[in-house]
Scaffold this active site. Structure first.
Site, PDB file in Angstrom:
ATOM      1  N   TYR A 249       0.824  -1.210   0.000  1.00  0.00           N
ATOM      2  CA  TYR A 249       0.000   0.000   0.000  1.00  0.00           C
ATOM      3  C   TYR A 249       0.857   1.259   0.000  1.00  0.00           C
ATOM      4  O   TYR A 249       1.809   1.397   0.764  1.00  0.00           O
ATOM      5  CB  TYR A 249      -0.901   0.018   1.245  1.00  0.00           C
TER       6      TYR A 249
ATOM      7  N   ARG B  10      -0.833  35.109  48.466  1.00  0.00           N
ATOM      8  CA  ARG B  10      -0.457  34.110  49.469  1.00  0.00           C
ATOM      9  C   ARG B  10      -0.326  32.713  48.868  1.00  0.00           C
ATOM     10  O   ARG B  10       0.522  31.926  49.283  1.00  0.00           O
ATOM     11  CB  ARG B  10      -1.511  34.105  50.573  1.00  0.00           C
TER      12      ARG B  10
ATOM     13  N   ASN C 261       3.300  12.554   5.847  1.00  0.00           N
ATOM     14  CA  ASN C 261       2.583  11.784   6.855  1.00  0.00           C
ATOM     15  C   ASN C 261       3.277  11.873   8.206  1.00  0.00           C
ATOM     16  O   ASN C 261       4.276  11.195   8.453  1.00  0.00           O
ATOM     17  CB  ASN C 261       2.468  10.329   6.392  1.00  0.00           C
TER      18      ASN C 261
ATOM     19  N   GLY D 246      -6.214   5.095  -0.347  1.00  0.00           N
ATOM     20  CA  GLY D 246      -7.613   5.092   0.051  1.00  0.00           C
ATOM     21  C   GLY D 246      -8.353   3.915  -0.552  1.00  0.00           C
ATOM     22  O   GLY D 246      -7.972   2.754  -0.398  1.00  0.00           O
TER      23      GLY D 246
END
Length: 668
Positions: free
Chosen positions: A164, A400, A309, A171
């Site tokens: 891939y 304080r 990416n 996609g």
């Protein structure tokens, strides 16, 4: 009818424009024509057509594209400058001149390098790279890892293995195998198509673009992306030349990396879109690269994915936020101590034993800083001595409880520091494991935990402004401060700090909305594949905005506290706080009557955020730090001055003994 003010050879010319579709080149020629018309000898030119020029904005000195229309590129009555090439009467700037004068005179090309191995970059290093203080080079170990991971990619391509994003589409086209002849096209279209260049908004500043680019180089240097060493070296050369792509600040959801901004980053590196450099300003990327002797990158298989990416947008802005938050938190302690002194508060609340009971390091450190700055026995304070035996019982919480209130912000800062030291090492979607000769798709690109860290940081640092605004109110309110109303004489005729306090209140209110966590939101994207996103880009940007507001509120308090000291003179405060007062007075004079206050607030703001200036201006922290560290080194015994408001059995026994002696004397 719009008109533009054009600077030509030292003269300003008003050039009206009837047609907004006229080009920038037309504007330049028209300005030169008007200049020639005013000169008896036509300015030494035979005709307008022979004049070769560039046009740049007067503000920022960015180059304008001659083919752009004036309507698109300029605002009405914008100031621009015609730079005539080779003309000694024009500014000494030629874009292609290697050793030419930089447009930005403050920029100096760094001589020192930071060696990146992908593992040791710190947030401080990254911010310094953003400031242009260093160039980048890879360690030999990083070069070897990059080569090894690239060999895995080359084998995948050669053997036409289906992987891939390398030999397939993206996609829904993950199962479509791409022929070798089209693999480069896929990398470019991935950058331009499947991941559209859809960022919007203003471009990142040069400093932030440098940080983003440096961080991307650092991640690639780890050797898990599959990028080639040749391509990575080209990216490094672009960084070292400060050739910075146009990167819009908005458009990332922080899930499958910061895809939109990183796509714009890659666009400039391949010679398309716009780029900026100190030498050229904004111009076409290919010309900016050419002016620096560089060539556009030619993407190889997997390299488009490697460049776009990751969470470098979130992380680079987040690193700046972490460093600025730490800096302003330190200085907030000094400003609060100064205010406490002006309001005649007590140091008893910072007693070591109090904070030892609640053993939190941050709380104890803040209390220590207050003691080191306010210890009247070590640094004699006439102001402190003037009210040592007053009848006031205790101070408001915003004085304080500073150590306790600041502790939460200190913890969040340390938490973010830890997160971002680690996050500087984040990775991309498809990682290459050379030792296994394998690529694996994972989710290290997700920006959830840096988004969470930045949301916490914004909430923590906001408290500095929230309590600062309350102290400003106490300084301005005569019923609480015993000082003139709004810290000015002739109240009514003068308003003093009345509206400055309103500004502080407005900024604090705005911060309350900005502190709503962006990481609690998620919108499904990419056809429900990316069904949970971090919204980390907005977390980073709003954290920076919150921090800027905090800096501005504290600048107002610093001015107000110094103004309060004017009404306590001739009494003097402790030595370190007098040094802080002197620093402020070196850039801002006291208020005798009302005047334009915005420049004074900006001057005080610079004392909180700028580095040492060439003129010798220091940060507030740098002035006070030597006294704090000396107090720490010398282990000075803690002073516990006797006060009617501090009850102890010892003082009770002393009183009883005195009474007994007095009765005994009477009996005798």
């Amino acid at each position: 009818m719009p008109r533009y003010t054009v600077h030509v050879r030292g003269e300003w010319l008003a050039v009206p424009c009837l047609n907004s579709m006229n080009t920038i080149e037309w504007l330049g020629k028209e300005a030169v024509r008007r200049y020639m018309k005013n000169k008896p000898d036509n300015g030494g030119f035979a005709s307008v057509e022979e004049v070769k020029f560039y046009i740049r904005r007067c503000k920022g000195l960015g180059l304008l594209d001659l083919d752009d229309t004036v309507g698109d590129a300029l605002e009405d009555n914008e100031f621009v400058e015609v730079v005539i090439e080779g003309d000694i009467m024009s500014p000494d700037f030629i874009p292609s001149q290697p050793e030419g004068v930089h447009l930005y005179s403050k920029y100096r090309e760094p001589e020192q390098y930071i060696s990146l191995d992908g593992n040791s970059l710190t947030t401080e290093d990254l911010v310094n790279l953003g400031k242009g203080l260093y160039k980048i080079k890879l360690t030999p170990e990083a070069e070897a890892k990059v080569k090894q991971s690239r060999e895995v990619i080359e084998r995948i391509v050669k053997e036409q293995t289906v992987v891939y994003g390398i030999t397939t589409g993206f996609g829904k086209f993950a199962r479509t195998v791409i022929p070798n002849s089209n693999l480069r096209y896929v990398q470019v279209s991935n950058r331009e198509g499947s991941v559209p260049l859809s960022g919007v908004g203003k471009p990142l500043t040069p400093e932030r673009s440098r940080m983003l680019l440096a961080l991307r180089i650092n991640v690639l240097a780890k050797g898990y992306s599959g990028i080639s060493l040749e391509t990575l070296e080209q990216v490094i050369k672009a960084f070292n030349a400060s050739c910075l792509p146009y990167i819009p600040e908005k458009g990332t959801v922080g899930a499958s990396g910061d895809l939109a901004p990183l796509s714009h980053l890659a666009l400039g590196l391949i010679g398309e879109g716009k780029m900026w450099s100190p030498k050229s300003g904004w111009a076409d990327a290919k010309y900016v690269l050419e002016a620096h002797g560089l060539k556009p990158i030619t993407l190889k298989p997997k390299e488009g994915l490697a460049l776009i990416n990751g969470t470098q947008m979130i992380t680079s802005l987040g690193c700046e936020a972490v460093e600025r938050a730490g800096a302003i938190a330190r200085q907030a302690d000094i400003i609060a101590a100064l205010t406490l002194e002006v309001l005649k508060g007590t140091t008893r609340a910072f007693d070591t034993d109090i904070h030892a009971v609640r053993p939190h390091r941050g709380q104890a450190e803040v209390a220590f800083r207050f003691r080191s700055l306010l210890d009247s026995d070590h640094h004699p304070s006439e102001i402190a001595e003037s009210h040592r035996f007053c009848d006031r019982v205790q101070d408001a919480y915003t004085m304080r409880c500073c150590p306790q209130l600041r502790y939460s912000d200190y913890c969040r800062y340390l938490s973010c520091k830890l997160h971002f030291t680690c996050v500087c090492l984040n990775f991309s979607l498809k990682m290459v494991f050379a030792e296994r000769e394998e690529t694996i798709s994972g989710g290290n690109f997700h920006g959830e935990y840096p988004a969470k860290a930045l949301d916490y940081l914004a909430i923590g640092v906001h408290e500095l402004a929230a309590i600062s605004e309350r102290r400003i109110e106490r300084l301005c309110n005569p019923s609480l401060s015993e000082l003139p109303a709004f810290l000015v004489t002739e109240g009514g005729l003068n308003s003093g700090f009345m509206i400055a306090h309103c500004t502080a209140a407005a900024l604090v209110s705005e911060n309350k909305a900005l502190c709503h966590p962006s990481s609690v939101d998620s919108l499904s994207t990419s056809a429900a594949t990316e069904d949970h996103v971090s919204m980390g880009g907005w977390a980073a940007r709003k954290a920076l905005r919150v921090i800027e507001h905090v800096e501005q509120v504290l600048a107002i308090e610093l001015l107000a506290a110094c103004q309060g000291i004017e009404f306590l003179r001739p009494l003097r405060t402790t030595t370190p706080l007098e040094k802080v007062y002197d620093l402020v007075r070196s850039v801002v004079r006291p208020w005798i009557k009302d005047r334009f206050m915005a420049p004074d607030i900006e001057a005080a703001h610079r004392l909180l955020v700028d580095q040492k200036a060439s003129a010798g201006i220091w940060l507030v922290w740098e002035v006070a730090k030597p006294y704090i560290e000396k107090y720490r080194r010398e282990h000075i015994p803690e002073s516990r001055p006797i006060s009617p408001t501090a009850f102890s059995l010892g003082s009770l026994r002393m009183t009883a003994d005195d009474s007994h002696d007095h009765r005994h004397q009477n009996e005798l």
